[in-house]
Design an enzyme around this catalytic site. Sequence first.
Site, PDB file in Angstrom:
ATOM      1  N   ARG A  98      77.983  43.378  58.620  1.00 24.08           N
ATOM      2  CA  ARG A  98      76.805  43.270  57.758  1.00 24.08           C
ATOM      3  C   ARG A  98      76.481  44.650  57.174  1.00 24.08           C
ATOM      4  NH1 ARG A  98      73.744  39.744  54.876  1.00 24.08           N
ATOM      5  NH2 ARG A  98      71.542  39.716  55.429  1.00 24.08           N
ATOM      6  N   THR A 374      76.912  33.587  48.290  1.00 22.14           N
ATOM      7  CA  THR A 374      77.680  34.005  49.457  1.00 22.14           C
ATOM      8  C   THR A 374      78.940  33.160  49.422  1.00 22.14           C
ATOM      9  OG1 THR A 374      75.668  34.568  50.621  1.00 22.14           O
ATOM     10  CG2 THR A 374      77.506  33.885  51.998  1.00 22.14           C
ATOM     11  N   ASN A 394      74.987  38.954  48.529  1.00 21.58           N
ATOM     12  CA  ASN A 394      73.655  38.364  48.543  1.00 21.58           C
ATOM     13  C   ASN A 394      73.471  37.510  47.291  1.00 21.58           C
ATOM     14  OD1 ASN A 394      71.255  37.666  49.682  1.00 21.58           O
ATOM     15  ND2 ASN A 394      70.114  39.367  48.809  1.00 21.58           N
ATOM     16  N   ASP A 416      67.289  41.019  51.758  1.00 23.10           N
ATOM     17  CA  ASP A 416      67.247  40.188  52.969  1.00 23.10           C
ATOM     18  C   ASP A 416      66.344  40.777  54.051  1.00 23.10           C
ATOM     19  OD1 ASP A 416      68.596  37.902  52.329  1.00 23.10           O
ATOM     20  OD2 ASP A 416      70.521  38.525  53.161  1.00 23.10           O
ATOM     21  N   SER A 445      70.244  37.963  58.460  1.00 22.45           N
ATOM     22  CA  SER A 445      71.059  37.089  57.621  1.00 22.45           C
ATOM     23  C   SER A 445      70.896  35.640  58.059  1.00 22.45           C
ATOM     24  CB  SER A 445      72.525  37.500  57.777  1.00 22.45           C
ATOM     25  OG  SER A 445      73.370  36.583  57.122  1.00 22.45           O
ATOM     26  N   SER A 446      71.329  34.736  57.181  1.00 25.47           N
ATOM     27  CA  SER A 446      71.426  33.319  57.565  1.00 25.47           C
ATOM     28  C   SER A 446      72.873  32.861  57.663  1.00 25.47           C
ATOM     29  CB  SER A 446      70.715  32.442  56.531  1.00 25.47           C
ATOM     30  OG  SER A 446      69.361  32.770  56.450  1.00 25.47           O
ATOM     31  N   GLY A 466      74.735  29.833  50.593  1.00 23.70           N
ATOM     32  CA  GLY A 466      73.492  29.105  50.293  1.00 23.70           C
ATOM     33  C   GLY A 466      72.241  29.797  50.800  1.00 23.70           C
TER      34      GLY A 466
END
Length: 564
Positions: A98, A374, A394, A416, A445-446, A466
């Site tokens: 990341r 993403t 992103n 984010d 993050s997701s 997404g």
Amino acid sequence: MILNGVFSAIIILILSTFPVSAAQKKPVYGSHGAVASADIIATRIGLDILKQGGNAVDAAVAVGFTLAVTYPQAGNIGGGGFMIVRTGNNEFYALDYREKAPAAAHRDMYLDENKNVIEASSTLGYLASGVPGTVAGLYEAHRRFGKLPWNKLLQPAIEIAENGFEINRYKENSLGYRYEKFLLFPATKAVFTKNGEKYHAGDLLVQKDLAETLKRIRDKGTDGFYSGKTAELIAEAMAENNGLITEEDLADYNAKWREPLEFEYRGYGIISMPPPSSGGLVLAEILNTLENTDIGRLGHNSSAMIHLWVEAERQAYADRAEYMGDADFVSVPVAELISKEYAKQNFYNIDPYFARKSENVHAGLKQIPEHVETTHFSIVDENGMAVSNTYTLNGSFGSCVVIPGTGILMNNEMDDFSIKPGYANMFGLIGNEANAIEAGKRMLSSMTPTMVTRNDSLFMIVGSPGGSTIITTVAQVLSNVIDHGMNIREAVEAPKFHHQWLPDYIRYERLGFPVDVLNNLRNMGHQLQKTDALGDTHAVLWDNKHKEWTAWSDPKKNGQALAY
Ligand code: GLY
């Protein structure tokens, strides 16, 4: 007449007993290996690497660098991501590459003197970028697990950047979407417009500077990016344009191995990403809550099923906003959040007939003190080594900044972070202290690269882009297979829905849900908002009956799965 009536009744009975159209949906399959990615060129290159004797990590490296050339809205070397690796002997590893905040970043860096958010400051331009992690991540995965030489894996991407690739209709649209922004930055305009005009299907996109940067990475590994000419060019451009990333920030960047986030769902082992992603935690919270009832018996995408899902999602995303951030900087209550007891408590807080209001649902661990493009790819090789990788800039095309002389498109990942408590980011997510900006911290993050095991054998590889909707997309694909008996194509293509606590509405795919299901949900008190598409899943599933891998890429965008 009577016969006609009986005949019709029989036909209806047959149709409802045998889902004819579903049975016709076949995924790709093969007994050796499979690759599913967002781009046909990258998928083909990944499969070639497997056929040449490379393993899943080798193929992931080649796919990762190729997407940086052929899928520039999300494929990248100027961004970051997460990778789950499974070795042939069933060991799992989680790699965190990341982006992180530059050393000069600080909590209020996107606020004016009145503490108001400066519009677009965290999404567009030089200040929006975190220190990129992708090159370090792909290099580290290869150093630990790769088999073929590093330089061989970068060569296809270099050749495509140098000689160009043909733009198709999908890519014309995605480049067109950010066209106005490309014009703001001379080096971006030079790469992603045709002398200031839009690219069209059939044009060739050539990226000479990017080819040179990739050659430096091919020849020098991480030093080809984090020091020497590339690092100098990045730092110079940042200094000239009010950006923060310095040569020291780049030299200091490391990819990190993390303990994978593991839990069980109905006897299946789920392996996903821990913080600084919220993906694994939120996935666990949602599935653990649903495990308290038989979701399969409610019927796929019935209003009763969607209602339960949405209420589970509402709680999990409320917890995300409160507790989740980079665990190197804040204490994240991982064990409590993924406990089955907590899930049971959350399940019994759900009214089966009425929607709660998000303003009345709060982060639920009372013992804790107050305080969108993403891309994903899934790969498996013939020895059962597997990669589940999600990486990103992103937003689509990130910050829209190409660093002059390098061809590197930079991320806008700083968005984010929670740039102000309670202020919604580009995905409508809000956050608090746990995800506030700090120098060197990784933004929450997701992304949810995930694998599933059954009886200690690899069963599924799955992930999606997404933004905030990644986690619920992955959860639904998992449940579609485990609870509803779908094959991987059916599971990937099935219509999706999403709720994230705030804003307090269900997003649903426009063409996927019958009016009576939507009306039932409204009658329960849910707000609804339609959207064109949720997620872009690329997944691989073991077919135990035929003893082969099956794979599928969401057809909504440009993806392609291949197996052999
Ligand atoms: N940039 C999207 C995410 O990491 O969740």
